[in-house]
Design an enzyme around this catalytic site. Structure first.
Site, short mmCIF file in Angstrom:
data_model
loop_
_atom_site.label_atom_id
_atom_site.label_comp_id
_atom_site.label_asym_id
_atom_site.label_seq_id
_atom_site.Cartn_x
_atom_site.Cartn_y
_atom_site.Cartn_z
CG HIS B 90 -1.63 1.33 1.45
ND1 HIS B 90 -2.75 1.68 0.59
CD2 HIS B 90 -1.22 2.22 2.18
CE1 HIS B 90 -3.07 2.94 1.04
NE2 HIS B 90 -2.47 3.24 1.92
CG ASP B 119 5.94 16.56 -27.56
OD1 ASP B 119 5.68 16.29 -26.26
OD2 ASP B 119 5.39 15.61 -28.33
CD1 TRP B 153 6.08 3.98 3.64
CD2 TRP B 153 7.48 4.87 2.11
NE1 TRP B 153 6.13 5.24 3.81
CE2 TRP B 153 7.01 5.80 3.05
CE3 TRP B 153 7.95 5.20 1.07
CZ2 TRP B 153 7.35 7.14 2.71
CZ3 TRP B 153 8.57 6.53 0.59
CH2 TRP B 153 8.33 7.51 1.70
CB SER B 183 10.48 6.64 -14.64
OG SER B 183 9.38 7.50 -14.74
CB SER B 184 11.04 10.27 -10.73
OG SER B 184 9.93 9.78 -10.52
CG HIS B 267 10.49 15.77 4.85
ND1 HIS B 267 9.54 15.74 5.93
CD2 HIS B 267 10.17 17.11 4.41
CE1 HIS B 267 8.51 16.43 5.77
NE2 HIS B 267 8.92 17.45 5.17
CD GLU B 269 8.48 10.80 -3.21
OE1 GLU B 269 9.52 11.28 -3.93
OE2 GLU B 269 7.62 10.32 -3.75
CE1 TYR B 271 6.26 20.89 2.04
CE2 TYR B 271 7.98 19.42 3.04
CZ TYR B 271 7.07 20.25 3.21
OH TYR B 271 6.76 20.59 4.50
CB SER B 282 -1.74 28.42 -7.55
OG SER B 282 -1.28 27.78 -6.14
CG HIS B 316 11.01 16.41 10.47
ND1 HIS B 316 10.69 17.42 9.70
CD2 HIS B 316 10.25 15.42 9.65
CE1 HIS B 316 9.95 17.15 8.62
NE2 HIS B 316 9.54 15.66 8.67
CG HIS B 317 10.81 11.73 8.69
ND1 HIS B 317 9.66 11.38 8.42
CD2 HIS B 317 11.12 12.66 7.88
CE1 HIS B 317 8.98 12.22 7.37
NE2 HIS B 317 9.95 12.95 7.17
CB THR B 342 3.49 25.54 4.07
OG1 THR B 342 4.82 25.01 3.84
CG2 THR B 342 2.37 24.80 3.57
CE LYS B 345 3.52 27.02 -2.25
NZ LYS B 345 3.70 27.52 -3.67
NE ARG B 464 3.48 4.33 10.22
CZ ARG B 464 4.18 5.04 9.28
NH1 ARG B 464 5.43 5.79 9.92
NH2 ARG B 464 4.35 4.76 7.94
#
Lengths: 273, 562
Positions: B90, B119, B153, B183-184, B267, B269, B271, B282, B316-317, B342, B345, B464
């Protein structure tokens, strides 16, 4: 549309009330809106810090939500057919950037002032009589050091006199207990919610935390880092007992382990002979 | 010429002539051959989106399996082994196979249209990045027939590197990270080059659509952080199979090193997954408020600010791991600081609604839902930045709730807004507004019921990643509420899926510009022709399409660039 919006607000309210009711049905209100507390001063101090942060957070959230809902209702096309063509407002934008920064700075400074009391064991506050009765030392500055060893899927506790135990840690009330947390296999995380935050047990590292039980009782927790298939069954608990009872227990435990060791050696010798 | 009847033949060459030479290729082959051999950014984008939605269904079923297992204490639907596999599938699916490719697909479709290009800069690389993504997904799901990964994960060492999990599922996870990572990275380079080099005449950086700004910021983060995770999983692979010792303390490695490398990617990731959502919001809010975006520069700048700060907050993780005090304090302060751009925004978005003339279309519903729920997720993020508090709630359902507020109420809501907003452009047909609003309310209510209560579960001590819990914990009722909510949320998503399938054939015709949009994609037909634009207009503001409409209304000549 408006009915739909009202429905949304209603749903939010119901959800919030649901959380409150869900919480009040538990034995204590802590645990529903606030972290668990009541076992050790550090857990209480975290819960107090959390309360202040939660109040500020709630104000910000309610402010943003109320303004959004107000804008959606007040400025919908039916009521406000012509949109004001505004591209920004430099002074306003600077003002709210400064305000947001000020709020964050306040939170940071406020949290920093609370760190010391949460992080460092308050040995001086321990009861000298309790410390003496537990046989830990003579002065209230003396703390009991217990080594917590994580292993799939059980916690082992090693006491200074060589005694050890599994699953349930016996600890004296009123004495500062310092934990050295290690692991012999994968990462685990030691956590008894009422006794403060969790600390990972990582192989190759020693982690530290402390607690001082405020009253006798059983404090439950469980491993909080995925450690394998039976992670959910890796439970832990701390039983707080009177200092004198602790002193008796830890001595008896040591003797029983020694006796069992001798018996096992004899049995092996008998088998060999 | 009127906007509605741009002829499909290519006859005008204005703007940068080089762009036109690139894309005067033959028409695509008919049928599925045309799709699998395509290098058209729009077709690649649609393939990305369809594939990612398919994986989203898989990830959703996995979520429902877990929620059903946890609905009551001591449930035996899933064995502990199966539960760990499902939770790993998941998390990995939703991050690498759903949210990232959804944004890659949307950006593929939109960025060239929004900047007025014919293109992407590198169409063949673009197709390659889609096929690498699909390969990553297939390799990963192939493991379902053998031994699926079960280390989560995050694949923490030594659980993932040592002899603790039988089977080779973790290797499938590693190859997924490699393939989707390449790919990314290719995609990010492509997007960056396209935006930097192929903007329509007159589109300076101050007139770039905010979705493109957020994609630039995202691309920078991808290029800087995905190589780190690619390196880390390579180390993990050699630890697992070739006798190296990077993460094993028994032979001199460090279990903590993995966490540093993982979260240095992990982290940013977050964002990478949420910045494009910011871009979508926006774009949607000003169109439906009939107003320009409030504080364009602040929103664009805060995207860059967030991208920068996101690289300085990873530990912080790891607040529960043994870290020196000064490190804890540094990461507490940096993590709090990221709330400032943030927050700016969010305030700009709310101000965009103010004094507007708000059209309550389905995209706006999802955008408004995003505003409220994402704000809550952001606020709990600030709480998690304070490390003593973090140690009480990390690795519990509180943190599960926190990141689902950010990634489901944030990224997925924004994706829903984007779907309802741009589906007419992609297909030429509108989605049903009625079904769309039903879908929104089901998702909104279902989401709150699923995740609001989980904060409470975490605070009362539920970790968790547990396959079960005992009845005497008192977590049964909250878990049941959460499970019921998950099914309501799923019903909402399925309703949108039905809406898409029905509207593909029976939806109302959209025309080129159904929402009176502000950006250049609304200037061409729906769906756009293979070469996107016959005429590339000169851009004179952040809302070129509004300028064109005004020009037509005032009887001035429209569209031409000179």
């Amino acid at each position: 549309m408006i009915a739909a919006l009202r429905r949304g607000t209603l749903v939010c309210l119901v959800a919030v009330v649901g959380v409150l009711v869900g919480g009040s049905s538990r034995t204590a209100s802590a645990g529903a809106l606030l972290p668990e507390r009541g076992g050790s001063p550090n857990a209480d101090r975290i819960a107090s810090l959390y309360t202040v942060v939660l109040i500020l957070a709630a104000l910000v959230f309610v402010g943003v939500t109320a303004t959004t809902v107000y804008a959606l209702v007040r400025y919908r096309a039916a009521r406000n057919p012509v949109a004001a063509q505004i591209r920004g407002h430099t002074r306003l934008e600077i003002a709210w950037t400064v305000a947001a920064t000020a709020l964050i700075v306040f939170l940071a400074v406020f949290s920093m002032t609370k760190l010391d009391a949460i992080e460092h064991p308050d040995r001086a506050a321990a009861s000298p009589a309790a410390v003496a009765a537990a046989g830990v030392g003579e002065r209230s500055q003396d703390s009991l050091k217990i080594r917590v060893v994580g292993r799939r899927y059980v916690w082992r506790y090693e006491y200074p006199n060589g005694a050890y135990a599994y699953h349930e840690m016996i600890a004296p009330v009123g004495v500062t207990v310092e934990l050295d947390i290690v692991s012999v296999d994968v990462a685990h995380s030691w956590w008894i919610p009422k006794l403060g935050g969790k600390f990972d047990a990582l192989p190759g590292y020693v982690n530290h935390t402390w607690f001082r039980l405020l009253k006798a009782g059983v404090y439950r927790g469980q491993c909080a880092e995925l450690c394998g298939r039976n992670h959910a069954d890796m439970l832990a608990q701390v039983r707080g007992v009177a200092p004198a009872a602790y002193a008796r227990w830890v001595e008896r435990q040591k003797n029983e382990i020694a006796a069992a060791g001798i018996a096992a050696k004899r049995a092996r010798a008998a088998r060999a002979g | 010429m009127a906007i509605g009847d741009i002829p499909s033949t290519q006859r005008t060459s204005v703007g940068n002539p080089e762009l036109i030479v690139h894309h005067a290729g033959p028409d695509p082959a008919p049928g599925w051959v045309g799709w699998v051999t395509t290098t058209d950014h729009k077709r690649v984008g649609v393939m990305y989106l369809v594939t990612a939605f398919a994986f989203m269904m898989l990830g959703g079923v996995e979520a429902l399996l877990m929620r059903t297992q946890l609905a009551e204490p001591g449930n035996t639907l899933l064995t502990p082994e199966r539960y760990n596999q499902v939770l790993t599938l998941h998390g990995t699916t939703m991050v690498f196979l759903v949210v990232m490719p959804l944004w890659a697909g949307l950006a593929n479709y939109l960025v060239p249209l929004q900047v007025g290009a014919r293109d992407m800069a590198f169409p063949k690389l673009n197709a390659l990045s889609y096929w690498l993504y699909l390969a990553g997904g297939l390799v990963f799901y192939g493991s379902v027939f053998f031994s699926p990964p079960e280390a989560g994960w995050t694949a923490y060492t030594p659980l993932s590197s040592g002899p603790y999990i039988p089977g080779n599922g973790t290797d499938a996870w590693i190859f997924l990270v490699h393939l989707t990572g390449i790919s990314s990275i290719i995609g990010a380079v492509n997007i960056t080059v396209t935006i930097v080099n192929m903007r329509a005449p007159g589109m300076g950086w101050g007139r770039l659509p905010l979705f493109c700004w957020s994609m630039i910021a995202q691309a920078v983060m991808i290029v800087l952080t995905l190589p780190v995770i690619a390196g880390a999983v390579t180390l993990l692979l050699t630890d697992r199979h070739f006798g190296t010792c990077f993460f094993d303390p028994a032979c001199g490695g460090s279990a903590l090193l993995w966490q540093h490398l993982f979260w240095f990617f992990g982290h940013p990731e977050v964002y990478i997954m949420i910045l494009p959502a910011f871009g979508v919001i926006s774009e949607v809010l000003p169109v439906f408020a009939r107003k320009p975006i409030f504080g364009y520069k602040a929103i664009a700048a805060s995207s860059i600010g967030i991208a920068f700060l996101s690289m300085l907050v990873w530990a912080h993780h790891m607040f529960a791991t043994p870290l020196p005090f000064v490190v804890l304090v540094f990461f507490m302060l940096s993590s709090m600081a990221i709330a400032i751009p943030t927050g700016v925004k969010v305030l700009n978005w709310v101000a965009t609604l103010f004094r507007g003339s708000i059209v309550l279309g389905t995209p706006l519903y999802f955008a408004a839902g995003f505003l409220v729920l994402f704000t809550l997720g952001g606020i709990t993020g600030v709480m998690l930045a304070i490390f003593p508090i973090d140690r009480q709630v990390t690795d519990t359902y509180f943190v599960v709730a926190h990141f689902h507020f950010v990634l489901v109420a944030g990224a997925v809501s924004a994706m829903m807004a984007a779907l309802y907003f741009w589906f007419p452009k992609m297909t030429g047909r509108l989605l049903s507004e009625r079904i769309g609003k039903w879908s929104f309310w089901l998702q909104f209510v279902g989401f709150l019921a699923t995740f609001l209560i989980q904060h409470s579960l975490g605070l009362s001590g539920m970790p968790r990643r547990v396959y079960s819990y005992r009845a005497d914990t008192g977590w049964g009722l909250d878990n049941l509420i959460s499970t019921v909510g998950a099914f309501i949320l799923a019903a909402g998503v399925v309703l949108t899926l039905i809406n898409v399938l029905v509207s593909l054939r029976h939806g109302r015709r959209a025309g080129p510009d159904p929402w009176k949009g502000y950006t250049l994609e609304w200037f061409t037909t729906s769906p756009p022709p293979a070469h996107n634009f016959d005429v590339i207009p000169r851009v004179r503001s952040v809302e070129p399409m509004r300028d064109i409409r005004d020009a037509i209304r005032d009887g001035r000549a429209a569209g031409g660039s000179q």
